[in-house]
Design an enzyme around this catalytic site. Structure first.
Site, PDB file in Angstrom:
ATOM      1  N   SER A   1       2.119  -4.193   7.902  1.00  0.00           N
ATOM      2  CA  SER A   1       1.011  -3.799   7.027  1.00  0.00           C
ATOM      3  C   SER A   1       0.133  -2.748   7.684  1.00  0.00           C
ATOM      4  CB  SER A   1       0.172  -5.024   6.652  1.00  0.00           C
ATOM      5  OG  SER A   1      -1.005  -4.653   5.963  1.00  0.00           O
TER       6      SER A   1
ATOM      7  N   GLY B   1       3.519   5.574   9.244  1.00  0.00           N
ATOM      8  CA  GLY B   1       4.906   5.661   8.796  1.00  0.00           C
ATOM      9  C   GLY B   1       5.697   4.406   9.071  1.00  0.00           C
TER      10      GLY B   1
ATOM     11  N   HIS C   1       0.814  -1.217   0.000  1.00  0.00           N
ATOM     12  CA  HIS C   1       0.000   0.000   0.000  1.00  0.00           C
ATOM     13  C   HIS C   1       0.850   1.271   0.000  1.00  0.00           C
ATOM     14  CE1 HIS C   1       0.528  -0.414   4.464  1.00  0.00           C
ATOM     15  NE2 HIS C   1       0.562   0.908   4.402  1.00  0.00           N
TER      16      HIS C   1
ATOM     17  N   ASP D   1      -0.497  -7.439   0.699  1.00  0.00           N
ATOM     18  CA  ASP D   1       0.105  -6.151   1.034  1.00  0.00           C
ATOM     19  C   ASP D   1       1.619  -6.294   1.017  1.00  0.00           C
ATOM     20  OD1 ASP D   1       0.459  -3.537   1.661  1.00  0.00           O
ATOM     21  OD2 ASP D   1      -0.307  -3.653   3.710  1.00  0.00           O
TER      22      ASP D   1
END
Length: 390
Positions: A359, A342, A234, A262
Site C-alpha cells: 500500500s 511504483g 489507490h 487499499d
C-alpha cells in the site's frame, strides 16, 4: 502476465514440476485476518534463493535460515489454535526470532490449565494486564477520531500490551497532535512512538520496469487470482483500463476501494493469463504461491515490486490504521521492508504463503523505512475471489 509466460516459460515449467512434488494446495478465501483452518503449511525445504535472501537480510547462516523458516511455519500454524485455547484471556501473540517460538500473551484470568496447554503446544506464555478485546475496542474508538497529518497511524501492539500511536518526530509538540493524543489516551492504554516521516502511497508516473499501467500511473501486480490479479486500490478506480509491461491491454479494474481500504482487483484477458508465482527479479528464484496462511508479528516477510524488486524484513504490527494524506486506511499490516514509488500493489509473501499487497510507506530502499500492506485474505473475502495456487 504475458512476460512470465514468454520470457520465463522455462523457469515456470521447472517450478511447476517442483510444485507437484509433495506440495499441498491451500484454500484461499477466508474472513478478516483469520488463517483458514486448512491452510496450515507443511514441511518443505526452502529454495536456495530464499535461503540466500534470508542470509542477506538477517545476517544468518544457511542452517540458521532453514531453522528460522521452519520455526515461522510452526508459529503460523500455532497462532489461530493459541487464540482459541486462550479464549477471553487472549492478549495477542507474536513470533520471537531469538527463541524461535510463538509468544502468547494472556491476562491473569487465564487458568493454569490454559497456560499449560499453550506451553505444551509449543508457545511461550506471557501474562499481561489487558486482553486483546479491550485493546481492539480502544483502537476502534481511536479510529473514530479525526487525526492531524503528523499522526502517522496507530495499531494494537501485543508485546507492548497497548495501542501504539505513531507520530512524525517533528510534529510531537504540535497542539493538534497533543489534543489527539489526549483523546486517544482516554480511549484506552496508549503508547506513543515517533517516526522520521509520514507514510505515503507508492504509485508512480510512467517509467520503465516490469509494471502495469493505468492512465499515467505505474503500479505492481500483487497476486494472481482465478480470473485476474489483486493490487492496491489507490492505483485505479473501478472501470479504469489496465495496460501491461508491453503496453498491451490486460483488462479493467473490477473493484477498487481507497481510502478506508487499499485494495482492488483487475480481470485478465486479451491473451494474458495468470500464474501462481511471485517474481524474484534475479535476487531469488521466482517464488511459488501455495496458500495464504497469515504470518505472525515478528515473522520474516518479503516484498516484490516493479521499482525496487525484491526486499525482505519482518512483520511489525497488524490491524494498524494508517493516516495517509488522502484519508485513513484500516486493518493494515506494518513491516520493516523498504519500498519506493511504483511498488504499490506488489506482493508481500512469507515463505510460500501470500500475505498482502503493498500500500504505502515512508523512506526508501537506500536509507531504509517502513511499509504497509493490505492483507490478502481480506481482499479475497471482499470480492469473493480465489487465490491461484500450486
Amino acid at each position: 502476465m504475458r512476460r512470465t509466460g514468454l520470457k520465463h516459460i522455462g523457469v515456470t515449467a521447472l517450478l511447476l514440476l517442483a510444485g507437484l512434488s509433495g506440495a499441498s494446495t491451500f484454500p484461499a478465501t477466508a474472513s478478516g485476518g483469520e488463517t483458514p483452518a486448512t491452510a496450515t503449511p507443511t514441511h518443505r525445504t526452502a529454495s536456495a534463493g530464499l535461503l540466500h535472501a534470508m542470509r542477506q537480510e538477517f545476517g544468518l547462516t544457511e542452517d540458521q535460515a532453514v531453522a528460522r523458516i521452519e520455526a515461522e511455519r510452526s508459529a503460523t500454524a500455532l497462532e489461530p489454535k493459541a487464540r482459541r485455547t486462550a479464549g477471553a484471556a487472549y492478549g495477542g501473540s507474536w513470533f520471537d526470532a531469538d527463541t524461535g517460538r510463538l509468544t502468547v500473551a494472556v491476562t491473569p484470568e487465564a487458568s493454569g490449565a490454559t497456560r499449560a496447554a499453550l506451553r505444551t503446544a509449543g508457545a511461550a506464555v506471557r501474562v499481561v494486564e489487558h486482553g486483546a478485546r479491550l485493546l481492539d475496542a480502544a483502537k476502534t474508538r481511536i479510529d473514530k477520531l479525526s487525526a492531524p497529518s503528523a499522526v502517522a497511524g496507530w495499531h494494537v501492539d501485543a508485546a507492548a500490551n497497548s495501542v501504539v500511536v505513531t507520530v512524525v518526530r517533528d510534529g510531537l509538540d504540535d497542539n493538534d497532535v497533543q489534543r489527539f493524543l489526549t483523546q486517544a489516551r482516554a480511549a484506552g492504554p496508549v503508547t506513543v512512538e515517533s517516526v522520521a516521516a509520514a507514510p505515503g502511497t507508492l504509485a508512480a508516473g510512467t517509467v520503465g520496469g516490469d509494471p502495469y499501467y493505468t492512465g499515467n500511473v505505474r503500479c505492481s501486480i500483487g497476486f494472481s487470482v482465478h480470473g485476474g490479479f489483486v493490487t492496491a486500490g489507490h492505483c485505479g478506480q473501478a472501470g479504469a483500463q489496465v495496460r501491461g509491461w508491453d503496453g498491451s491491454y490486460i483488462g479493467t479494474f473490477q473493484g477498487s476501494s481507497f481510502p478506508d481500504n487499499d485494495y482492488a482487483w483487475v480481470n485478465v484477458g486479451s491473451g494474458w493469463w495468470t500464474v501462481p508465482v511471485v517474481l524474484g527479479w534475479g535476487t531469488v528464484s521466482d517464488q511459488l504461491v501455495r496458500g495464504s496462511a497469515v504470518a505472525p508479528v515478528g515473522a520474516s516477510v518479503c516484498r516484490s515490486g516493479s521499482t525496487t524488486h525484491w526486499h525482505c524484513g519482518t512483520v511489525l504490527a497488524k490491524n494498524e490504521t494508517v493516516n495517509y494524506s488522502q484519508g485513513a486506511v484500516h486493518q493494515m499490516t506494518k513491516t520493516s521492508v523498504c519500498a519506493e514509488g511504483g511498488d504499490s500493489g506488489g506482493s508481500f509473501i512469507s515463505g510460500d504463503q501470500a500475505q498482502g499487497v503493498t500500500s504505502g510507506g515512508w523512506g526508501n530502499c537506500s536509507s531504509g523505512g517502513e511499509t504497509w500492506f493490505q492483507p490478502i485474505n481480506e481482499i479475497l473475502s471482499r470480492y469473493g475471489l480465489t487465490l491461484h495456487t500450486y
